[in-house]
Scaffold this active site. Structure first.
Site, PDB file in Angstrom:
ATOM      1  N   LYS A 174      -6.089 -14.062  29.119  1.00 14.57           N
ATOM      2  CA  LYS A 174      -5.060 -13.038  28.959  1.00 14.57           C
ATOM      3  C   LYS A 174      -4.508 -12.713  30.332  1.00 14.57           C
ATOM      4  O   LYS A 174      -5.229 -12.218  31.207  1.00 14.57           O
ATOM      5  CB  LYS A 174      -5.668 -11.792  28.308  1.00 14.57           C
ATOM      6  CG  LYS A 174      -4.680 -10.672  28.035  1.00 14.57           C
ATOM      7  CD  LYS A 174      -5.367  -9.527  27.285  1.00 14.57           C
ATOM      8  CE  LYS A 174      -4.399  -8.420  26.949  1.00 14.57           C
ATOM      9  NZ  LYS A 174      -5.058  -7.331  26.166  1.00 14.57           N
ATOM     10  N   SER A 196       1.555  -8.619  28.433  1.00 13.04           N
ATOM     11  CA  SER A 196       0.584  -9.677  28.670  1.00 13.04           C
ATOM     12  C   SER A 196       0.910 -10.918  27.839  1.00 13.04           C
ATOM     13  O   SER A 196       1.634 -10.849  26.842  1.00 13.04           O
ATOM     14  CB  SER A 196      -0.826  -9.190  28.330  1.00 13.04           C
ATOM     15  OG  SER A 196      -0.927  -8.900  26.940  1.00 13.04           O
ATOM     16  N   GLU A 223      -5.276  -8.215  12.329  1.00 12.99           N
ATOM     17  CA  GLU A 223      -4.753  -8.988  13.458  1.00 12.99           C
ATOM     18  C   GLU A 223      -5.708  -8.996  14.640  1.00 12.99           C
ATOM     19  O   GLU A 223      -5.653  -9.911  15.481  1.00 12.99           O
ATOM     20  CB  GLU A 223      -3.404  -8.432  13.931  1.00 12.99           C
ATOM     21  CG  GLU A 223      -2.298  -8.488  12.902  1.00 12.99           C
ATOM     22  CD  GLU A 223      -2.118  -7.175  12.177  1.00 12.99           C
ATOM     23  OE1 GLU A 223      -0.971  -6.690  12.106  1.00 12.99           O
ATOM     24  OE2 GLU A 223      -3.120  -6.615  11.677  1.00 12.99           O
ATOM     25  N   ASP A 233      -8.381   0.724  17.077  1.00 12.58           N
ATOM     26  CA  ASP A 233      -7.215  -0.049  16.636  1.00 12.58           C
ATOM     27  C   ASP A 233      -7.682  -1.253  15.822  1.00 12.58           C
ATOM     28  O   ASP A 233      -7.196  -2.364  15.986  1.00 12.58           O
ATOM     29  CB  ASP A 233      -6.380  -0.505  17.835  1.00 12.58           C
ATOM     30  CG  ASP A 233      -5.019  -1.067  17.423  1.00 12.58           C
ATOM     31  OD1 ASP A 233      -4.590  -0.799  16.277  1.00 12.58           O
ATOM     32  OD2 ASP A 233      -4.397  -1.773  18.233  1.00 12.58           O
TER      33      ASP A 233
END
Length: 334
Positions: free
Chosen positions: A48, A31, A147, A143
């Site tokens: 996205k 992506s 970031e 996750d």
């Protein structure tokens, strides 16, 4: 609470022609993320763009569908990027998301070396409220890392990248519902098909070992993030990823001798091998118990739960991805 289907039905119908694609601001294995401006409203969005051929080749179709379902369920969640629209053409899937112009938390940690305790407390508290909102909507991120923590215009957190996330329904328990006991008298966790996702330094051991799915996985990651904000370093380190993973699955770590005692106590309650033993799980008293920890309640720094979004962030913005660009013939062609 709105279901994913009912929420999705309220998502506007859009096409590529409704947006001006300005520049690429991120990319992944299948992506690319673009800064765009919606022509009708002049509003900025991050779109996205997911390539269908790569998704099929890498067998990630279920992951992409799951991410859309999670984002749809999290519409209007204060601490999560909002899914504004979703559409597709022959080659690409598009997700229109909240545009966060201040980058991600990792950039600020790296630039400063480490945060002051005031900044650590503020962003840890916002993460706690974010995880509470996820739990209320029966979602586990799995996750969570700096970031994936974006910063809004006014420097409040916005969680992103739910491709590894899971949804568990109201009627579905993370434990067996027949009250069966294991030989040691503890309830058995449901074993599910699981795979390694995320960055090893932040992923909970049960994920690495393909064990039970549990809300405690996000609380483990919270502990790892708090340590990195405090020190600028990873809690679990090693010369190779193999060494890091071995440390994680054994919960083998060492805190500096001069480490803050109150943060030490919090980490020791979050970084536990058994997911059910981590502070903030239902088994340990829920998020209420986590909020009562001394790190958040110790005078004179009582955390104003429920009012964090009305407070000014103690971290100053300095990573604007761009100011609103001048529209020209150099716009990105999609």
């Amino acid at each position: 609470m709105a279901t994913a289907n009912s929420t999705a039905s309220r998502i506007p119908k859009k096409t590529v022609k409704d947006f001006k694609f300005i520049k690429e601001i991120g990319s992944g294995s299948y992506s690319t993320v673009f800064l765009t401006i919606e022509s009708a409203t002049n509003r900025e969005f991050a779109i996205k763009a997911v390539r269908k051929d790569l998704v099929t080749k890498e067998k990630k179709t279920s992951q992409v569908v799951r991410e859309k379902d999670i984002l749809a369920r999290l519409t209007n969640c204060n601490y999560v990027v909002n899914l504004y629209c979703a559409f597709q053409d022959d080659k690409t899937l598009y997700f229109g998301l909240t545009y966060c112009p201040n980058g991600d938390l990792l950039q600020y940690i790296n630039d400063s070396g480490h945060f002051t305790e005031e900044i650590v407390r503020f962003y840890s508290a916002e993460l706690v409220e974010a995880l509470e909102q996820l739990q209320n909507r029966h979602i586990i991120h799995r996750d969570l890392k700096p970031e994936n923590i974006l910063l809004s215009d006014d420097m409040h957190i916005q969680l992103t990248d739910f491709g590894s996330g899971v949804i568990y329904d109201n009627s579905e328990s993370l434990f067996q519902t027949d009250n069966s006991k294991s030989v040691d008298g503890e309830r058995k966790s449901i074993k599910r098909t699981n795979s390694f996702v995320g960055t090893a330094q932040f992923v909970a051991p049960e994920i690495l070992k393909r064990g039970a799915i549990h809300v405690g996985s996000d609380l483990w990651s919270l502990g790892c993030i708090i340590y990195q904000m405090t020190t600028g370093k990873h809690l679990f380190r090693g010369g190779h990823e193999y060494d890091i993973i071995n440390s994680v699955v054994r919960a083998s770590y060492k805190l500096p001798d001069d480490f803050s005692p109150v943060i030490r106590d919090l980490l020791q309650k979050l970084i536990r091998l058994e997911p059910s033993e981590r502070l903030g799980t239902q088994e340990t008293g829920g998020m209420k118990k986590l909020k009562e920890h001394a790190f958040f309640s110790e005078f004179p720094h009582d955390t104003k739960w429920g009012q964090l979004l009305n407070q000014r962030s103690p971290l100053e913005a300095k990573h604007k991805l761009s100011s609103r660009p001048q529209i020209s013939d150099d716009e990105v062609n999609i």
